[in-house]
Design a protein around this motif. Sequence first.
Motif, mmCIF file in Angstrom:
data_model
loop_
_atom_site.group_PDB
_atom_site.id
_atom_site.type_symbol
_atom_site.label_atom_id
_atom_site.label_comp_id
_atom_site.label_asym_id
_atom_site.label_seq_id
_atom_site.Cartn_x
_atom_site.Cartn_y
_atom_site.Cartn_z
ATOM 1 N N ASN A 14 -6.462 3.163 -8.245
ATOM 2 C CA ASN A 14 -6.776 4.135 -7.194
ATOM 3 C C ASN A 14 -5.871 3.999 -5.972
ATOM 4 O O ASN A 14 -6.043 4.730 -4.998
ATOM 5 C CB ASN A 14 -8.243 3.992 -6.771
ATOM 6 N N ARG A 15 -4.950 3.040 -6.029
ATOM 7 C CA ARG A 15 -3.995 2.784 -4.936
ATOM 8 C C ARG A 15 -4.710 2.532 -3.608
ATOM 9 O O ARG A 15 -4.297 3.014 -2.559
ATOM 10 C CB ARG A 15 -2.978 3.918 -4.832
ATOM 11 N N GLU A 16 -5.794 1.753 -3.689
ATOM 12 C CA GLU A 16 -6.572 1.427 -2.494
ATOM 13 C C GLU A 16 -6.412 -0.050 -2.146
ATOM 14 O O GLU A 16 -6.209 -0.892 -3.020
ATOM 15 C CB GLU A 16 -8.046 1.742 -2.711
ATOM 16 N N VAL A 17 -6.514 -0.326 -0.858
ATOM 17 C CA VAL A 17 -6.416 -1.685 -0.349
ATOM 18 C C VAL A 17 -7.737 -2.046 0.318
ATOM 19 O O VAL A 17 -8.280 -1.251 1.095
ATOM 20 C CB VAL A 17 -5.270 -1.806 0.682
ATOM 21 N N LEU A 26 -9.171 0.253 3.369
ATOM 22 C CA LEU A 26 -8.228 0.734 4.363
ATOM 23 C C LEU A 26 -8.119 2.250 4.245
ATOM 24 O O LEU A 26 -7.798 2.773 3.184
ATOM 25 C CB LEU A 26 -6.855 0.085 4.131
ATOM 26 N N THR A 27 -8.442 2.948 5.335
ATOM 27 C CA THR A 27 -8.332 4.400 5.347
ATOM 28 C C THR A 27 -7.584 4.840 6.596
ATOM 29 O O THR A 27 -7.800 4.265 7.664
ATOM 30 C CB THR A 27 -9.717 5.083 5.331
ATOM 31 N N PRO A 28 -6.736 5.829 6.478
ATOM 32 C CA PRO A 28 -6.348 6.476 5.225
ATOM 33 C C PRO A 28 -5.574 5.495 4.351
ATOM 34 O O PRO A 28 -5.137 4.443 4.816
ATOM 35 C CB PRO A 28 -5.451 7.631 5.681
ATOM 36 N N ILE A 29 -5.415 5.865 3.084
ATOM 37 C CA ILE A 29 -4.725 4.981 2.157
ATOM 38 C C ILE A 29 -3.265 4.822 2.583
ATOM 39 O O ILE A 29 -2.736 5.625 3.356
ATOM 40 C CB ILE A 29 -4.819 5.493 0.700
ATOM 41 N N LEU A 30 -2.636 3.774 2.071
ATOM 42 C CA LEU A 30 -1.229 3.532 2.367
ATOM 43 C C LEU A 30 -0.357 4.616 1.744
ATOM 44 O O LEU A 30 -0.730 5.217 0.728
ATOM 45 C CB LEU A 30 -0.794 2.180 1.790
ATOM 46 N N SER A 31 0.804 4.818 2.331
ATOM 47 C CA SER A 31 1.776 5.719 1.711
ATOM 48 C C SER A 31 2.199 5.108 0.374
ATOM 49 O O SER A 31 1.980 3.908 0.123
ATOM 50 C CB SER A 31 3.008 5.872 2.610
ATOM 51 N N ASN A 32 2.793 5.905 -0.484
ATOM 52 C CA ASN A 32 3.254 5.397 -1.780
ATOM 53 C C ASN A 32 4.203 4.219 -1.589
ATOM 54 O O ASN A 32 4.110 3.213 -2.298
ATOM 55 C CB ASN A 32 3.928 6.501 -2.593
ATOM 56 N N GLN A 33 5.131 4.346 -0.645
ATOM 57 C CA GLN A 33 6.101 3.278 -0.399
ATOM 58 C C GLN A 33 5.404 2.010 0.089
ATOM 59 O O GLN A 33 5.705 0.905 -0.382
ATOM 60 C CB GLN A 33 7.142 3.729 0.614
ATOM 61 N N GLN A 34 4.460 2.144 0.999
ATOM 62 C CA GLN A 34 3.749 0.977 1.513
ATOM 63 C C GLN A 34 2.939 0.297 0.418
ATOM 64 O O GLN A 34 2.928 -0.932 0.313
ATOM 65 C CB GLN A 34 2.822 1.382 2.662
ATOM 66 N N PHE A 35 2.262 1.088 -0.420
ATOM 67 C CA PHE A 35 1.460 0.494 -1.485
ATOM 68 C C PHE A 35 2.353 -0.206 -2.501
ATOM 69 O O PHE A 35 2.031 -1.297 -2.965
ATOM 70 C CB PHE A 35 0.585 1.549 -2.181
ATOM 71 N N THR A 36 3.480 0.407 -2.835
ATOM 72 C CA THR A 36 4.420 -0.192 -3.780
ATOM 73 C C THR A 36 4.918 -1.532 -3.250
ATOM 74 O O THR A 36 4.993 -2.525 -3.982
ATOM 75 C CB THR A 36 5.594 0.765 -4.045
ATOM 76 N N LEU A 37 5.270 -1.573 -1.967
ATOM 77 C CA LEU A 37 5.735 -2.808 -1.349
ATOM 78 C C LEU A 37 4.644 -3.876 -1.355
ATOM 79 O O LEU A 37 4.879 -5.020 -1.758
ATOM 80 C CB LEU A 37 6.200 -2.535 0.088
ATOM 81 N N LEU A 38 3.447 -3.512 -0.931
ATOM 82 C CA LEU A 38 2.352 -4.480 -0.891
ATOM 83 C C LEU A 38 2.029 -4.994 -2.291
ATOM 84 O O LEU A 38 1.839 -6.194 -2.491
ATOM 85 C CB LEU A 38 1.109 -3.864 -0.245
ATOM 86 N N SER A 39 1.993 -4.112 -3.256
ATOM 87 C CA SER A 39 1.705 -4.500 -4.632
ATOM 88 C C SER A 39 2.743 -5.494 -5.149
ATOM 89 O O SER A 39 2.403 -6.486 -5.808
ATOM 90 C CB SER A 39 1.660 -3.255 -5.519
ATOM 91 N N ALA A 40 4.005 -5.253 -4.845
ATOM 92 C CA ALA A 40 5.075 -6.164 -5.283
ATOM 93 C C ALA A 40 4.935 -7.524 -4.603
ATOM 94 O O ALA A 40 5.118 -8.567 -5.247
ATOM 95 C CB ALA A 40 6.437 -5.545 -4.986
ATOM 96 N N LEU A 41 4.623 -7.531 -3.313
ATOM 97 C CA LEU A 41 4.443 -8.792 -2.598
ATOM 98 C C LEU A 41 3.236 -9.564 -3.122
ATOM 99 O O LEU A 41 3.299 -10.779 -3.327
ATOM 100 C CB LEU A 41 4.288 -8.524 -1.097
#
Length: 105
Positions: free
Chosen positions: A12-15, A22-37
Amino acid sequence: MLVLGLWLDEPNREVYVFNRRLTPILSNQQFTLLSALVAKTGDVMTNDEIAAVLWPEAAGGVESAAIDNAICRLRDRLKELDETHEYIETARGVGRRFVQRKLNA
């Protein structure tokens, strides 16, 4: 029982930080970065690795300022739910590291 400070609902791409979404949800780029980290928790992700994740088409042409800006925006968003812990630590001259916060409940 150990409670993780931050966790991801990848489908669901939620943090979540301490079970608050976390609302609103992260941008695609932010979520991708956080997921990789998060996938490399405790290990340093080099600036080149971060650039490859965020801008795969750039192939070595990403300036460090762009990476710094992306990290800064992500840190700001995470502080919305937890101002007391730095989830993304800088390894000077190398890259960044995700540092999980854990609490005993």
